[in-house]
Scaffold this motif. Structure first.
Motif, short mmCIF file in Angstrom:
data_model
loop_
_atom_site.label_atom_id
_atom_site.label_comp_id
_atom_site.label_asym_id
_atom_site.label_seq_id
_atom_site.Cartn_x
_atom_site.Cartn_y
_atom_site.Cartn_z
N GLY A 136 131.78 83.80 -4.86
CA GLY A 136 133.04 83.74 -4.05
C GLY A 136 133.98 84.09 -5.48
N SER A 137 135.28 84.10 -5.39
CA SER A 137 136.16 84.25 -6.28
C SER A 137 136.17 83.56 -7.63
CB SER A 137 137.54 84.23 -5.87
OG SER A 137 137.73 82.98 -5.52
N GLU A 138 135.74 82.18 -7.44
CA GLU A 138 135.70 81.38 -8.87
C GLU A 138 134.69 81.94 -9.57
OE1 GLU A 138 135.54 80.02 -5.75
OE2 GLU A 138 137.58 78.60 -5.70
N CYS A 139 133.25 82.49 -8.72
CA CYS A 139 132.12 82.73 -9.43
C CYS A 139 132.31 84.19 -10.12
CB CYS A 139 130.86 82.72 -8.86
SG CYS A 139 129.47 83.28 -9.55
N ILE A 140 132.96 85.07 -9.48
CA ILE A 140 133.32 86.36 -10.10
C ILE A 140 134.50 86.31 -11.30
CG2 ILE A 140 134.37 88.59 -9.65
CD1 ILE A 140 133.50 88.27 -6.62
N LEU A 141 135.47 85.35 -11.01
CA LEU A 141 136.26 85.13 -12.29
C LEU A 141 135.43 84.39 -13.37
CD1 LEU A 141 138.92 84.88 -13.61
CD2 LEU A 141 139.33 82.82 -12.50
N ASP A 142 134.62 83.40 -13.28
CA ASP A 142 133.86 82.99 -14.52
C ASP A 142 132.91 84.23 -15.19
OD1 ASP A 142 133.55 80.62 -16.00
OD2 ASP A 142 131.28 80.90 -15.46
N LEU A 143 132.22 84.90 -14.19
CA LEU A 143 131.33 86.04 -14.60
C LEU A 143 132.44 87.06 -15.63
CD1 LEU A 143 128.51 87.09 -14.52
CD2 LEU A 143 129.44 88.66 -12.63
N ILE A 144 133.54 87.31 -15.10
CA ILE A 144 134.24 88.36 -16.01
C ILE A 144 134.77 87.61 -17.40
CG2 ILE A 144 136.39 89.49 -16.05
CD1 ILE A 144 136.11 89.81 -12.86
N LEU A 145 135.05 86.03 -17.14
CA LEU A 145 135.48 85.43 -18.32
C LEU A 145 134.50 85.60 -19.28
CD1 LEU A 145 137.72 82.81 -16.70
CD2 LEU A 145 138.41 84.48 -18.45
N THR A 146 132.89 85.24 -18.69
CA THR A 146 132.16 85.06 -19.84
C THR A 146 131.65 86.41 -20.37
OG1 THR A 146 131.43 83.10 -18.27
CG2 THR A 146 129.59 84.36 -19.96
N ILE A 147 131.92 87.58 -19.73
CA ILE A 147 131.55 88.82 -20.20
C ILE A 147 132.47 89.29 -21.33
CG2 ILE A 147 131.28 91.17 -19.62
CD1 ILE A 147 129.98 90.51 -16.87
N ILE A 148 133.90 89.16 -20.83
CA ILE A 148 134.85 89.41 -22.13
C ILE A 148 134.58 88.46 -23.28
CG2 ILE A 148 137.18 89.07 -22.27
CD1 ILE A 148 137.67 90.00 -19.58
N PHE A 149 134.52 87.34 -23.08
CA PHE A 149 134.33 86.45 -24.42
C PHE A 149 133.61 84.92 -23.82
CE2 PHE A 149 135.87 83.52 -27.60
CZ PHE A 149 135.16 84.03 -28.74
N PHE A 150 132.84 84.76 -24.15
CA PHE A 150 131.78 83.23 -23.87
C PHE A 150 132.76 82.03 -23.67
CE2 PHE A 150 128.72 79.82 -23.95
CZ PHE A 150 127.91 80.54 -23.03
N PHE A 151 133.40 81.82 -24.71
CA PHE A 151 134.09 80.51 -24.65
C PHE A 151 134.98 80.26 -23.43
CE2 PHE A 151 137.32 77.45 -26.37
CZ PHE A 151 136.60 76.49 -26.44
N PRO A 152 135.96 81.04 -22.94
CA PRO A 152 136.67 80.93 -21.85
C PRO A 152 135.94 80.73 -20.50
CG PRO A 152 137.56 82.83 -23.16
CD PRO A 152 136.31 82.51 -23.54
N GLY A 153 134.78 81.50 -20.32
CA GLY A 153 134.03 81.36 -19.20
C GLY A 153 133.28 79.76 -18.97
N MET A 154 132.95 79.45 -20.40
CA MET A 154 132.26 78.18 -20.41
C MET A 154 133.45 77.01 -20.15
SD MET A 154 130.63 76.39 -24.05
CE MET A 154 132.28 76.31 -24.43
N LEU A 155 134.64 77.18 -20.76
CA LEU A 155 135.78 76.06 -20.32
C LEU A 155 136.18 76.27 -19.12
CD1 LEU A 155 138.18 76.65 -23.18
CD2 LEU A 155 136.65 74.71 -22.96
N TYR A 156 135.94 77.22 -18.17
CA TYR A 156 136.40 77.36 -16.84
C TYR A 156 135.30 76.77 -16.05
CZ TYR A 156 137.78 79.35 -12.21
OH TYR A 156 137.83 79.35 -10.88
N ALA A 157 133.97 77.03 -16.35
CA ALA A 157 132.78 76.34 -15.71
C ALA A 157 132.79 74.73 -15.99
CB ALA A 157 131.75 76.92 -16.34
N LEU A 158 133.21 74.39 -17.14
CA LEU A 158 133.43 72.80 -17.12
C LEU A 158 134.41 72.41 -16.12
CD1 LEU A 158 132.85 72.30 -21.15
CD2 LEU A 158 131.20 71.69 -19.37
#
Length: 59
Positions: free
Chosen positions: A27-49
């Motif tokens: 869903g939208s949360e997963c897509i957002l996290d995927l984009i954050l992880t592709i741009i830069f790993f750290f924001p994607g990791m924080l959002y996932a946590l």
């Protein structure tokens, strides 16, 4: 802390989009996290946590 929560936290540290997918599904949360992880790993990791920890506290 439950064992499943610890496993999800470890997954969130190394594969953030997978952790969000396991918690919320595709869903939208997963897509957002995927984009954050592709741009830069750290924001994607924080959002996932954030997703993993808030899902387990609301159950």
């Amino acid at each position: 802390m439950e064992g499943s929560q610890i496993v999800n936290i470890i997954i969130a540290l190394f594969l953030p989009p997978l952790a969000v997918f396991l918690e919320k599904g595709w869903g939208s949360e997963c897509i957002l996290d995927l984009i954050l992880t592709i741009i830069f790993f750290f924001p994607g990791m924080l959002y996932a946590l954030y997703i993993v920890l808030t899902q387990h506290t609301s159950r």
